[in-house]
Design an enzyme around this catalytic site. Structure first.
Site, mmCIF file in Angstrom:
data_model
loop_
_atom_site.group_PDB
_atom_site.id
_atom_site.type_symbol
_atom_site.label_atom_id
_atom_site.label_comp_id
_atom_site.label_asym_id
_atom_site.label_seq_id
_atom_site.Cartn_x
_atom_site.Cartn_y
_atom_site.Cartn_z
ATOM 1 N N GLY A 244 6.460 5.241 -5.514
ATOM 2 C CA GLY A 244 7.698 6.028 -4.774
ATOM 3 C C GLY A 244 8.941 5.106 -4.720
ATOM 4 N N ARG B 116 9.429 14.087 -6.383
ATOM 5 C CA ARG B 116 10.027 12.677 -6.568
ATOM 6 C C ARG B 116 11.377 12.700 -6.847
ATOM 7 N NH1 ARG B 116 5.920 8.926 -5.816
ATOM 8 N NH2 ARG B 116 3.997 9.336 -6.802
ATOM 9 N N ASP C 14 5.336 2.748 6.867
ATOM 10 C CA ASP C 14 4.739 3.728 7.725
ATOM 11 C C ASP C 14 3.619 2.954 8.859
ATOM 12 O OD1 ASP C 14 3.629 6.164 8.992
ATOM 13 O OD2 ASP C 14 2.581 6.890 7.138
ATOM 14 N N GLU D 128 10.092 -1.398 -0.764
ATOM 15 C CA GLU D 128 9.431 -0.261 -0.532
ATOM 16 C C GLU D 128 10.248 0.824 -0.315
ATOM 17 O OE1 GLU D 128 6.531 1.146 -0.014
ATOM 18 O OE2 GLU D 128 5.003 0.038 0.673
ATOM 19 N N ASP D 129 9.659 2.099 -0.518
ATOM 20 C CA ASP D 129 10.219 3.211 -0.177
ATOM 21 C C ASP D 129 10.221 3.555 1.366
ATOM 22 O OD1 ASP D 129 7.283 3.694 -0.245
ATOM 23 O OD2 ASP D 129 7.605 5.164 -1.792
HETATM 24 P P1 5GP Z 1 1.678 2.449 5.202
HETATM 25 O O1 5GP Z 1 0.589 1.457 4.343
HETATM 26 O O2 5GP Z 1 2.948 1.603 5.565
HETATM 27 O O3 5GP Z 1 1.138 3.233 6.218
HETATM 28 O O4 5GP Z 1 2.115 3.253 3.673
HETATM 29 C C1 5GP Z 1 3.471 3.192 3.210
HETATM 30 C C2 5GP Z 1 3.260 4.082 2.063
HETATM 31 O O5 5GP Z 1 2.615 5.368 2.436
HETATM 32 C C3 5GP Z 1 4.372 4.271 1.524
HETATM 33 O O6 5GP Z 1 4.863 3.631 0.500
HETATM 34 C C4 5GP Z 1 4.445 5.614 0.896
HETATM 35 O O7 5GP Z 1 3.534 5.699 -0.691
HETATM 36 C C5 5GP Z 1 3.259 6.356 1.764
HETATM 37 N N1 5GP Z 1 3.927 7.249 2.717
HETATM 38 C C6 5GP Z 1 4.016 6.892 4.197
HETATM 39 N N2 5GP Z 1 4.755 7.988 4.721
HETATM 40 C C7 5GP Z 1 5.209 8.838 3.972
HETATM 41 C C8 5GP Z 1 6.191 9.852 3.884
HETATM 42 O O8 5GP Z 1 6.597 10.409 4.720
HETATM 43 N N3 5GP Z 1 6.236 10.531 2.672
HETATM 44 C C9 5GP Z 1 5.656 10.143 1.480
HETATM 45 N N4 5GP Z 1 6.175 10.891 0.525
HETATM 46 N N5 5GP Z 1 5.125 9.103 1.422
HETATM 47 C C10 5GP Z 1 4.904 8.303 2.402
HETATM 48 MG MG MG Z 2 4.732 3.456 -1.621
#
Ligand code: 5GP
Ligand code: MG
Length: 173
Positions: free
Chosen positions: A42, A163, A101, A97-98
């Site tokens: 991402g 993307r 979450d 990071e993109d």
């Molecule tokens: P975390 O481990 O913080 O839950 O996950 C982060 C990853 O989950 C991000 O790098 C991304 O790849 C994915 N992710 C979390 N929220 C979103 C969202 O709203 N849209 C998309 N496309 N990916 C998300």
């Molecule tokens: Mg990611």
């Protein structure tokens, strides 16, 4: 039923945010030996924009992670499917990071990177999505805070689509 894309961030809002993040990062890392590590897939669009706005020179590497569970919710069972190749020992590292979450990915990365004995590790996320945070993680540079919803565009996918969109949207099922 067709998916609906609701605009969240325009191209110009994204460009302004990237510029101000790059200014802060350039100031903080002036005179240092910075390695940026992007989390695939991402991050590829954001990282490409960000490094071109920096006024400090950097080394760039990527890591790719996989979670044992599929789907949009991270499980915590994370492993690296593409390891970093850059030598980060005694260097200043900035994880790019993109979206943060749940925080589980960043939490894993901070522990993973520790084994290589970097001088420092900080985190930059284009979007800090606060609603589903499970682990407290430090995010030192945040582009935008978004409360909730599933975002696509600007590198972010839904099932590997969207993307390429230059703006960020909420995907409504
Ligand atoms: P975390 O481990 O913080 O839950 O996950 C982060 C990853 O989950 C991000 O790098 C991304 O790849 C994915 N992710 C979390 N929220 C979103 C969202 O709203 N849209 C998309 N496309 N990916 C998300
Ligand atoms: Mg990611």
């Amino acid at each position: 039923m067709a998916e609906e894309l609701v605009p969240v961030l325009s191209r110009s809002e994204i460009a302004d945010t990237v510029k101000s993040l790059a200014q802060r990062i350039s100031k903080d890392y002036s005179g240092k030996d910075l390695c940026v590590i992007g989390v695939l897939n991402g991050v590829f669009v954001f990282l490409a924009d960000l490094v071109r706005e920096l006024t400090v020179s950097v080394r760039v590497d990527f890591i790719r992670l996989a979670s044992y569970d599929s789907g949009n919710v991270s499980s915590g069972n994370i492993r690296a499917t593409k390891e970093i190749e850059l030598d980060i020992k005694d260097r200043d590292v900035l994880v790019i990071e993109d979206i943060v979450d749940s925080g589980l990915t960043v939490d894993f990365l901070l522990r993973y990177l520790e084994q290589f004995q970097p001088k420092s590790v900080k985190v930059c996320a284009f979007i800090d999505k606060t609603e589903r945070r499970e682990v407290e993680v430090p995010v030192d540079y945040v582009g935008h805070v978004v409360e909730e919803g599933f975002l696509v565009g600007y590198g972010l996918d839904y099932d590997q689509r969207y993307r390429e969109l230059p703006e960020i949207y909420h995907l409504k099922p």
